[in-house]
Design a protein around this motif. Sequence first.
Motif, PDB file in Angstrom:
ATOM      1  N   TRP A  99      39.133  42.781 -17.380  1.00 56.21           N
ATOM      2  CA  TRP A  99      39.767  41.622 -17.906  1.00 56.21           C
ATOM      3  C   TRP A  99      41.272  42.193 -18.248  1.00 56.21           C
ATOM      4  O   TRP A  99      41.296  43.315 -18.598  1.00 56.21           O
ATOM      5  CB  TRP A  99      39.037  41.272 -19.311  1.00 56.21           C
ATOM      6  N   ARG A 100      42.199  41.237 -18.168  1.00 55.14           N
ATOM      7  CA  ARG A 100      43.580  41.492 -18.409  1.00 55.14           C
ATOM      8  C   ARG A 100      44.069  40.616 -19.337  1.00 55.14           C
ATOM      9  O   ARG A 100      43.871  39.271 -18.980  1.00 55.14           O
ATOM     10  CB  ARG A 100      44.473  41.728 -17.091  1.00 55.14           C
ATOM     11  N   GLY A 101      44.872  40.775 -20.477  1.00 54.49           N
ATOM     12  CA  GLY A 101      45.103  39.644 -21.191  1.00 54.49           C
ATOM     13  C   GLY A 101      45.823  40.376 -22.360  1.00 54.49           C
ATOM     14  O   GLY A 101      46.222  41.538 -22.426  1.00 54.49           O
ATOM     15  N   LYS A 102      46.278  39.380 -23.464  1.00 49.39           N
ATOM     16  CA  LYS A 102      46.948  39.797 -24.758  1.00 49.39           C
ATOM     17  C   LYS A 102      45.961  39.728 -25.847  1.00 49.39           C
ATOM     18  O   LYS A 102      45.186  38.765 -26.219  1.00 49.39           O
ATOM     19  CB  LYS A 102      48.431  39.053 -24.952  1.00 49.39           C
ATOM     20  N   LEU A 103      46.046  40.647 -26.524  1.00 50.66           N
ATOM     21  CA  LEU A 103      45.249  40.635 -28.103  1.00 50.66           C
ATOM     22  C   LEU A 103      46.260  41.013 -29.149  1.00 50.66           C
ATOM     23  O   LEU A 103      47.340  41.553 -28.963  1.00 50.66           O
ATOM     24  CB  LEU A 103      44.131  41.498 -28.159  1.00 50.66           C
ATOM     25  N   VAL A 104      45.930  40.680 -30.345  1.00 47.51           N
ATOM     26  CA  VAL A 104      46.537  41.046 -31.613  1.00 47.51           C
ATOM     27  C   VAL A 104      45.572  41.849 -32.465  1.00 47.51           C
ATOM     28  O   VAL A 104      44.655  41.473 -33.013  1.00 47.51           O
ATOM     29  CB  VAL A 104      47.083  39.727 -32.362  1.00 47.51           C
ATOM     30  N   GLY A 105      46.098  43.201 -32.569  1.00 52.94           N
ATOM     31  CA  GLY A 105      45.359  44.093 -33.592  1.00 52.94           C
ATOM     32  C   GLY A 105      45.988  44.205 -34.743  1.00 52.94           C
ATOM     33  O   GLY A 105      47.082  43.644 -35.228  1.00 52.94           O
ATOM     34  N   GLN A 114      49.138  43.467 -28.357  1.00 49.41           N
ATOM     35  CA  GLN A 114      48.396  44.434 -27.308  1.00 49.41           C
ATOM     36  C   GLN A 114      48.525  43.762 -25.998  1.00 49.41           C
ATOM     37  O   GLN A 114      47.898  42.498 -25.578  1.00 49.41           O
ATOM     38  CB  GLN A 114      47.035  44.596 -27.660  1.00 49.41           C
ATOM     39  N   GLY A 115      49.045  44.572 -24.730  1.00 49.44           N
ATOM     40  CA  GLY A 115      48.819  43.795 -23.246  1.00 49.44           C
ATOM     41  C   GLY A 115      47.428  45.016 -23.067  1.00 49.44           C
ATOM     42  O   GLY A 115      47.577  46.194 -23.064  1.00 49.44           O
ATOM     43  N   VAL A 116      46.314  44.175 -22.875  1.00 53.97           N
ATOM     44  CA  VAL A 116      45.036  44.804 -22.654  1.00 53.97           C
ATOM     45  C   VAL A 116      44.722  44.760 -21.020  1.00 53.97           C
ATOM     46  O   VAL A 116      44.746  44.050 -20.771  1.00 53.97           O
ATOM     47  CB  VAL A 116      44.014  44.486 -23.512  1.00 53.97           C
ATOM     48  N   THR A 117      44.225  46.223 -20.904  1.00 58.75           N
ATOM     49  CA  THR A 117      43.331  45.988 -19.480  1.00 58.75           C
ATOM     50  C   THR A 117      42.089  46.516 -19.895  1.00 58.75           C
ATOM     51  O   THR A 117      41.989  48.064 -20.429  1.00 58.75           O
ATOM     52  CB  THR A 117      44.003  46.903 -18.293  1.00 58.75           C
ATOM     53  N   GLU A 118      40.960  46.023 -19.790  1.00 59.84           N
ATOM     54  CA  GLU A 118      39.374  46.564 -20.086  1.00 59.84           C
ATOM     55  C   GLU A 118      38.526  46.550 -18.749  1.00 59.84           C
ATOM     56  O   GLU A 118      38.387  45.693 -18.262  1.00 59.84           O
ATOM     57  CB  GLU A 118      38.965  45.775 -20.999  1.00 59.84           C
TER      58      GLU A 118
END
Length: 358
Positions: free
Chosen positions: A260-266, A276-280
């Motif tokens: 998964w690639r996307g954006k989250l807010v921590g 956050q620019g996330v790669t999980e």
Amino acid sequence: MLPVTMGLRSEEKRTLKDDGSAVLAAIDEALSETVRLEDSLADFLGVLRTHCGSEVAAVYLVPPGERGLGSARMTAISGAGFKRQELMLLPSALITAMTHAPDAIHRVGDDAASVTSMHSVLPLLKGRLRAGFVLAMRLGDRLTGVLLLGDQVARRLRPGERELLCRVARSLALSVNRKMAYELLANTRLITAVEFAGEAIEIRDAQGRIEYVNPAFEKITGYRAADVLGMTHTELLRQEPQDISQQRDLKSTVERGDVWRGKLVGVCLNGSFWHQGVTESPVFGPDGRISHFVSVKRDISERVHAEQAVRTNERKLSATLDSMGDGLIVTDLSGSVVRMNPAAEELAGLKAEHCRGK
């Protein structure tokens, strides 16, 4: 054979300090080396055994992806040796006692104060060990292993020894957790991501509970690793409706085995947000099932704030132009109309949408 050390050289024994600082330093030294976890634990146990004057010292660890001391297995021992097939699990009476009182130091032996006999813990050493002490290794509310000291005769803990053993168990739990996560990343070829200081790394178990965060995570969020281990990652994320939608998409994607690639807010320790620019990615165990999730999070807060500032300035400029009493027409380099304010529409008798592009 299980990794084992039989003792320290005499010159090494003389360097041990009564305050136990050498024991705590030995944890960092042994577990920071690039050797197998079992071998480095055996080296550390040799230091602890010598310092405490115990006959045997051992560590039982809960395997990655499993929970509860019922699955803990002896991982390393100093003062004795076992073959792999001889390894024992912890007796149920001891597991029950440690689960109910995880912060206590439990006695094992034949006296009334003991929770179980030493024979039930290490039956193969029944003629050599008669008593000992056992304490849990824990991260948050999660029990990750057991530290055991075995003696030939029953004894009381020396002054300061109780405090030292509690400190050792806490430090050992954190250090082992970091090394296991480090080895997991090495196996998945993500070790370079951990060493890249600008990106936060999270490793979660199959149930979504955090097992490891790297120093960059601590620096960005203000949380210490010990504060977040055992938490779910959603506890550290903003919970606005648009955020929840993204989190659900992440969960469904990685649980079906995809990246998964996307954006989250921590949410940081001080309550501020970080974008956050996330790669999980999911990590699969030997049985083909997902055992862990590895999340690489890049701090994109500055970029997001800059984009927000641009949008804010554009809205302010638009409001200023619309409030002007003079007619204003904006064209591009080819002369096509890009914008007309209300005053220009009134003067021309035309709406902006009819003139745009002409």
